[in-house]
Design a protein around this motif. Structure first.
Motif, PDB file in Angstrom:
ATOM      1  N   THR A  27       0.809  -1.223   0.000  1.00  0.00           N
ATOM      2  CA  THR A  27       0.000   0.000   0.000  1.00  0.00           C
ATOM      3  C   THR A  27       0.844   1.276   0.000  1.00  0.00           C
ATOM      4  N   GLU A  28       2.110   1.203   0.403  1.00  0.00           N
ATOM      5  CA  GLU A  28       2.967   2.382   0.409  1.00  0.00           C
ATOM      6  C   GLU A  28       4.014   2.333  -0.696  1.00  0.00           C
ATOM      7  N   ASN A  29       3.833   1.438  -1.669  1.00  0.00           N
ATOM      8  CA  ASN A  29       4.725   1.422  -2.822  1.00  0.00           C
ATOM      9  C   ASN A  29       4.526   2.677  -3.661  1.00  0.00           C
ATOM     10  N   SER A  30       5.458   2.900  -4.573  1.00  0.00           N
ATOM     11  CA  SER A  30       5.389   4.039  -5.481  1.00  0.00           C
ATOM     12  C   SER A  30       4.899   3.597  -6.846  1.00  0.00           C
ATOM     13  N   ARG A  31       4.315   4.531  -7.590  1.00  0.00           N
ATOM     14  CA  ARG A  31       3.943   4.248  -8.979  1.00  0.00           C
ATOM     15  C   ARG A  31       5.181   4.096  -9.861  1.00  0.00           C
ATOM     16  N   MET A  32       6.296   4.652  -9.431  1.00  0.00           N
ATOM     17  CA  MET A  32       7.545   4.499 -10.164  1.00  0.00           C
ATOM     18  C   MET A  32       8.280   3.268  -9.653  1.00  0.00           C
ATOM     19  N   TYR A  33       8.752   2.434 -10.551  1.00  0.00           N
ATOM     20  CA  TYR A  33       9.345   1.144 -10.216  1.00  0.00           C
ATOM     21  C   TYR A  33      10.484   1.286  -9.207  1.00  0.00           C
ATOM     22  N   HIS A  34      10.326   0.640  -8.046  1.00  0.00           N
ATOM     23  CA  HIS A  34      11.353   0.557  -7.002  1.00  0.00           C
ATOM     24  C   HIS A  34      11.840   1.925  -6.520  1.00  0.00           C
ATOM     25  N   LYS A  35      10.990   2.922  -6.609  1.00  0.00           N
ATOM     26  CA  LYS A  35      11.370   4.217  -6.041  1.00  0.00           C
ATOM     27  C   LYS A  35      11.476   4.117  -4.524  1.00  0.00           C
ATOM     28  N   GLU A  36      10.655   3.253  -3.936  1.00  0.00           N
ATOM     29  CA  GLU A  36      10.663   3.046  -2.494  1.00  0.00           C
ATOM     30  C   GLU A  36      11.347   1.716  -2.169  1.00  0.00           C
ATOM     31  N   GLU A  37      11.912   1.635  -0.978  1.00  0.00           N
ATOM     32  CA  GLU A  37      12.416   0.365  -0.471  1.00  0.00           C
ATOM     33  C   GLU A  37      11.226  -0.551  -0.140  1.00  0.00           C
ATOM     34  N   PRO A  38      11.460  -1.866  -0.028  1.00  0.00           N
ATOM     35  CA  PRO A  38      10.356  -2.762   0.356  1.00  0.00           C
ATOM     36  C   PRO A  38       9.737  -2.322   1.673  1.00  0.00           C
ATOM     37  N   LYS A  39       8.427  -2.364   1.741  1.00  0.00           N
ATOM     38  CA  LYS A  39       7.705  -1.940   2.939  1.00  0.00           C
ATOM     39  C   LYS A  39       7.291  -3.174   3.743  1.00  0.00           C
ATOM     40  N   PHE A  40       7.624  -3.162   5.042  1.00  0.00           N
ATOM     41  CA  PHE A  40       7.255  -4.308   5.867  1.00  0.00           C
ATOM     42  C   PHE A  40       7.142  -3.894   7.318  1.00  0.00           C
ATOM     43  N   LEU A  41       6.433  -4.709   8.058  1.00  0.00           N
ATOM     44  CA  LEU A  41       6.315  -4.583   9.500  1.00  0.00           C
ATOM     45  C   LEU A  41       6.916  -5.824  10.130  1.00  0.00           C
ATOM     46  N   GLU A  42       7.683  -5.657  11.173  1.00  0.00           N
ATOM     47  CA  GLU A  42       8.140  -6.795  11.954  1.00  0.00           C
ATOM     48  C   GLU A  42       7.099  -7.032  13.039  1.00  0.00           C
ATOM     49  N   ILE A  43       6.516  -8.213  13.052  1.00  0.00           N
ATOM     50  CA  ILE A  43       5.438  -8.491  13.994  1.00  0.00           C
ATOM     51  C   ILE A  43       5.829  -9.649  14.909  1.00  0.00           C
ATOM     52  N   ASP A  44       5.196  -9.700  16.068  1.00  0.00           N
ATOM     53  CA  ASP A  44       5.423 -10.811  16.984  1.00  0.00           C
ATOM     54  C   ASP A  44       4.854 -12.094  16.387  1.00  0.00           C
ATOM     55  N   PRO A  45       5.542 -13.221  16.551  1.00  0.00           N
ATOM     56  CA  PRO A  45       5.048 -14.485  15.992  1.00  0.00           C
ATOM     57  C   PRO A  45       3.627 -14.829  16.420  1.00  0.00           C
ATOM     58  N   GLU A  46       3.201 -14.344  17.573  1.00  0.00           N
ATOM     59  CA  GLU A  46       1.854 -14.672  18.047  1.00  0.00           C
ATOM     60  C   GLU A  46       0.760 -14.064  17.171  1.00  0.00           C
ATOM     61  N   TYR A  47       1.135 -13.086  16.326  1.00  0.00           N
ATOM     62  CA  TYR A  47       0.132 -12.447  15.475  1.00  0.00           C
ATOM     63  C   TYR A  47       0.009 -13.101  14.098  1.00  0.00           C
ATOM     64  N   THR A  48       0.847 -14.089  13.785  1.00  0.00           N
ATOM     65  CA  THR A  48       0.790 -14.698  12.450  1.00  0.00           C
ATOM     66  C   THR A  48      -0.544 -15.384  12.203  1.00  0.00           C
ATOM     67  N   ASP A  49      -1.123 -16.008  13.228  1.00  0.00           N
ATOM     68  CA  ASP A  49      -2.418 -16.655  13.041  1.00  0.00           C
ATOM     69  C   ASP A  49      -3.492 -15.650  12.658  1.00  0.00           C
ATOM     70  N   SER A  50      -3.404 -14.452  13.196  1.00  0.00           N
ATOM     71  CA  SER A  50      -4.391 -13.428  12.871  1.00  0.00           C
ATOM     72  C   SER A  50      -4.250 -12.955  11.425  1.00  0.00           C
ATOM     73  N   ILE A  51      -3.002 -12.822  10.963  1.00  0.00           N
ATOM     74  CA  ILE A  51      -2.789 -12.433   9.563  1.00  0.00           C
ATOM     75  C   ILE A  51      -3.332 -13.514   8.635  1.00  0.00           C
ATOM     76  N   GLU A  52      -3.038 -14.765   8.970  1.00  0.00           N
ATOM     77  CA  GLU A  52      -3.543 -15.869   8.149  1.00  0.00           C
ATOM     78  C   GLU A  52      -5.073 -15.935   8.184  1.00  0.00           C
ATOM     79  N   PHE A  53      -5.655 -15.605   9.324  1.00  0.00           N
ATOM     80  CA  PHE A  53      -7.111 -15.587   9.446  1.00  0.00           C
ATOM     81  C   PHE A  53      -7.721 -14.499   8.555  1.00  0.00           C
TER      82      PHE A  53
END
Length: 635
Positions: A565-591
């Motif tokens: 959602t925070e990528n740019s319209r120009m190819y690779h203008k931005e670095e990869p966007k990510f959040l580091e999350i606690d492992p306990e939240y992976t089930d919620s993302i998968e849900f």
């Protein structure tokens, strides 16, 4: 000073076209430095470390734009294409380029003088195009090789015609036709995967997607002659190109290439700096083609079109547009490393397509250099594309296209599947598998035989020796055993991570915007901020904005959630966007992924506490990843 060279006498500048100035200043030996986009940049970069927080905060990143809501265009339709007569015998020689009109200002040079004399390579972006032109005479109808013998990998290109139903069934009256109306109708579909599938269905219509994938994809070209000039209406036009140039944001080389191909010579004429309208259109008037790289940077409609289509391919969808003057050509014959969909937007252009010459050129990893006519042989397909037509050809199929004397051509090439093969997956998988095997299996760490250099190697390849046989069997055994250590899912996740970095950000409909952080009504009013708090509760109903905008990756540094959602319209203008999350939240993302496109209540997320559920939902909402069923604040 002229770009790239010494100063020209002032009295000469008044009589020279932009092309002549370029050639005098840069020199006829200048080669094009820009080629089609190669291997994507590394996906590594800054870590945007973030963990679910106890309190909401303001959103970050640029706001995706809403799709255009212009007036409805006339309804598009697909009519049976009329049979085009064939011509026999040898092709006539190319007609001379038409001279400048009598009304042209004295500063314009004749096109014959403006032709470049030096060689060069094809330019950057997903699809160069091309041709030397054994053209058609004014009296001779275009010749097309129809239902030629199939290449080894599948059937030859075929002509498609006849009516096709609108994607997804009937639509409400008043939605309008053309691409803008199509995108508006697709926006009514709740599931982004269905939007992508229906857009692809429309792209290849009236050919069924299943038939296309079974008979043409990576196998053979497809020609669709619709007889409907308005089929692509609103996608992109010469007016849009002119508006982009007039915006002042287009720069030569970065966004726009000026090219020509004449007498077997391919040349690029890019000056340095901003592409000013007077210079750009002077190049065009003197017979040069204009290639706009990544038009999604300047056109919201192209951006929205590609951002939907990329979810269908599961691979980056890119585009270039090509404007070619009548009776000219801009690119030499070549093949590409992408699957190419040529959409004829305006005018017409003659295309010739040739089978791969060798097995090594079937589905190549990299694009070719410029080829000569002597290297090509006979085309398997020859046709004239008119507005509304489609030509698809797989990577490795040589192609060239040239304009007829009586019309300009504007087309957009949509491309995908660059470096997206099994081999590209194995490039990531096999080193990881070997590393894991070395760590976990002592057999891979055992030493080589002391005397193996005496009987192994090319010099001993013909020797009959039991030790050679044992050595070869040992290597084969270790390679077969390696599959047991292959982290296949992790390698796929790394491919997905790269894909998400390549992706365009989503374009939101008005409804999606009102239900996301991008429509949140926080503002300054009456001397202070208003409606700032993002109040997510246990009863708030949420879902992912799109199914394909996130990917969980379990990496050495932790569990990362990559998003687009925070990528740019120009190819690779931005670095990869990510959040580091606690492992306990992976089930919620998968849900959330498994529940899409349905909304779920926040209190149904599989987190340990209600506070954690609200904290996670708030964080994802702030990043534009989640939307709510109803706006959080009624304005």
């Amino acid at each position: 000073m002229a770009a790239g060279g010494g100063e020209l006498p002032r009295q000469q500048l008044g009589r020279l076209s932009a092309l002549s100035v370029y050639r005098r200043a840069a020199g006829a030996g200048r080669l094009e430095r820009r080629r089609r986009r190669g291997t994507p940049l590394p996906a590594g970069g800054k870590r945007a470390k973030a963990r679910p927080r106890r309190r909401g905060a303001g959103s970050g990143g640029p706001e995706p734009e809403a799709p255009p809501l212009s007036a409805a265009a006339p309804p598009s339709r697909v009519e049976p294409a009329k049979e085009r007569p064939r011509s026999g015998g040898p092709e006539p020689e190319a007609p001379p380029r038409p001279p400048p009109s009598a009304s042209a200002p004295p500063s314009r040079v004749e096109r014959a003088k403006a032709r470049p004399k030096s060689s060069g390579r094809g330019g950057g972006g997903p699809e160069p195009e091309a041709p030397p032109r054994p053209p058609l005479s004014a009296a001779e109808p275009p010749r097309r090789l129809q239902r030629a013998k199939a290449p080894a990998r599948g059937p030859a290109a075929e002509r498609q015609g006849g009516p096709a139903a609108s994607p997804g069934g009937p639509w409400p009256a008043g939605e309008g036709g053309g691409v803008v109306g199509l995108l508006r109708r697709l926006g009514r579909l709740e599931d982004s995967r269905q939007r992508a599938a229906e857009l692809f269905r429309w792209l290849v219509a009236p050919v069924a997607p299943g038939k296309f994938l079974g008979q043409h994809w990576e196998r053979a070209p497809l020609l669709v002659q619709r007889g409907d000039p308005g089929y692509y209406a609103g996608l992109f036009s010469t007016d849009d190109l002119d508006a982009a140039v007039r915006s002042g944001e287009v720069h030569f080389g970065t966004h726009l290439d000026v090219t020509s191909y004449a007498d077997g010579v391919r040349e690029t004429h890019n000056p340095s700096g901003r592409a000013l309208p007077a210079v750009v259109w002077d190049f065009y008037q003197n017979g040069c083609s204009l290639r706009l790289l990544s038009p999604q940077t300047f056109s919201t409609t192209v951006w929205q079109f590609l951002s939907i289509l990329q979810e269908h391919f599961g691979s980056m969808a890119g585009a270039n547009t090509y404007l070619t003057p009548p009776g000219t050509q801009g690119f030499a014959p070549h093949y590409d490393d992408i699957e190419a969909f040529v959409l004829q937007l305006e005018g017409k252009k003659r295309w010739r397509v040739y089978r791969p010459r060798t097995d090594a050129e079937v589905l190549p990893q990299f694009s070719s250099a410029n080829l000569t006519q002597a290297e090509l042989g006979e085309p398997m397909l020859e046709t004239v594309l008119e507005a509304g037509d489609l030509l698809y050809f797989p990577r490795g199929f040589i192609h060239q296209g040239d304009c007829l004397p009586d019309a300009h051509s504007l087309h957009i090439t949509v491309s995908s599947y660059q470096r997206n093969s099994w081999g590209d997956l194995l490039e990531k998988l096999l080193p990881a598998a070997l590393q894991m095997a070395l760590e976990e299996d002592v057999e891979y760490r055992q030493g080589l035989p002391m005397d193996y250099l005496r009987y192994m190697g090319v010099a001993n390849s013909e020797a009959v020796d039991a030790r050679r046989t044992a050595f070869m069997e040992k290597v084969q055994s270790l390679i077969k055993k390696l599959v047991n250590y292959a982290p296949i899912d992790a390698a796929v996740d790394q491919r997905a991570k790269s894909f998400l970095h390549d992706c365009l950000p989503p374009v939101l409909t008005q409804s999606e915007k009102s239900q996301s952080v991008y429509g949140f009504p926080a503002r300054w009013q009456d001397g202070g901020p208003r409606d700032v708090d993002i109040l997510v509760t246990k009863d708030t109903e949420v879902r992912l904005l799109r199914h394909g905008i996130v990917r969980l990756c379990n990496e050495e540094a932790g569990v990362m959630l990559y998003y687009t959602t925070e990528n740019s319209r120009m190819y690779h203008k931005e670095e990869p966007k990510f959040l580091e999350i606690d492992p306990e939240y992976t089930d919620s993302i998968e849900f959330l992924l498994s529940s899409y496109p349905n909304h779920i209540r926040v209190d149904s997320l599989p987190c340990e506490t209600l506070e954690d559920k609200i904290s996670l939902a708030t964080l994802l909402f702030e990043k534009g990843i989640l939307t709510t069923k109803k706006p959080l604040v009624q304005v």
